[in-house]
Design an enzyme around this catalytic site. Structure first.
Site, short mmCIF file in Angstrom:
data_model
loop_
_atom_site.label_atom_id
_atom_site.label_comp_id
_atom_site.label_asym_id
_atom_site.label_seq_id
_atom_site.Cartn_x
_atom_site.Cartn_y
_atom_site.Cartn_z
CG ASN A 104 -2.09 -0.87 1.13
OD1 ASN A 104 -2.99 -0.63 0.34
ND2 ASN A 104 -2.10 -1.95 1.92
CE1 TYR A 168 0.04 8.46 -5.57
CE2 TYR A 168 -1.80 8.82 -7.06
CZ TYR A 168 -1.27 8.22 -5.94
OH TYR A 168 -2.03 7.34 -5.20
CB ALA A 201 -10.46 5.61 -1.25
#
Length: 260
Positions: A104, A168, A201
């Protein structure tokens, strides 16, 4: 059922009963912690890591209180190979070779290309892409002879352009490519490798570092008009970690309701 509202939190079904899982970036309130919680609820023995020792200890305490599971922890900065090595040494000490590793760890930021420094570019790439590579390599080495599953955390930005997110997006596209190659290489080792690609999220840290206007804009792009709950992403990670995804490797699964 109104899909514009988050559904009830799902019951567990022992999908990971007896699995021995290593989960990175599990401190805090994001996808990592939610994934660790879902793995524990589904029956896995878990070893969690994070680069922040104090937050890691707090996360372990919360997981024990929330799930009743035994939780091991090991501080690990995925940009440091010796930390990654130490994490897998700890895993062997705790329960032998892990049969599930969930990556993660990632780092974001916002900067347009014309004003982005080398330092900013390299820092995001080192945590998000190189860190996932280091963990994937170590996991595949540890699982050789025993087999297992690796689940990486990518992003829809690996497919979709967004201003200010070149570093990113490039890193997450790299995670997708790494996952495809590792999936093929893992076949002879008995190791499956897949990834999830979340869109938006919601969790408290994201809300703290992102403007309300941008969050509203991103939410409006979703078919449901809302961000995912972090555990909705974690559910897909659990699916990929479980035997229900036994024929999948090298795949990236979008966890998004975005319109095409």
């Amino acid at each position: 059922m109104d899909l514009r509202e988050a559904p009830p939190y799902p019951d567990a079904h022992d999908l990971l009963q007896g699995r021995k899982a290593v989960i990175t970036a599990a401190a805090g309130t994001g996808i990592g912690f939610a994934t660790a919680k879902r793995c524990a609820e589904e029956g896995a023995e878990i070893l969690i890591s994070d680069s922040h020792q104090a937050r890691l200890e707090q996360a372990a305490e919360r997981l024990v209180n929330d799930t009743g599971a035994k939780v091991e922890l090991c501080r690990c900065d995925v940009t440091c190979q010796s930390d990654v090595d130490a994490l897998f040494v700890k895993a062997r000490e705790v329960y032998g070779a892990p049969d599930l590793v969930i990556n993660n760890a990632g780092l974001g930021g916002t900067a347009n290309i014309v004003e982005m420094s080398d330092e900013a570019w390299l820092k995001v790439l080192d945590v998000t892409l190189n860190g996932t590579f280091r963990m994937t390599r170590a996991a595949m080495q540890a699982m050789t002879g025993t087999g297992g599953v690796i689940v990486n955390n990518a992003s829809v930005l690996g497919w979709r352009a967004q201003i200010g997110q070149a570093h990113y997006a490039a890193a997450k596209a790299g995670v997708m490519a790494l996952t495809r190659c590792a999936g093929l290489e893992g076949v002879d080792l008995g190791v499956r490798v897949n990834a999830v690609a979340p869109s938006l999220a919601m969790h408290p840290f994201l809300a703290k570092v992102t403007s309300d206007a941008l969050l509203a804009e991103l939410s409006a792009r979703e078919a449901y008009g809302r961000a995912a709950e972090v555990w909705e992403v974690a559910n897909v990670m659990v699916f990929l970690a479980s035997d229900y995804s036994s024929y999948m490797t090298g795949e990236t699964v979008a966890v998004s309701s975005q319109r095409a």
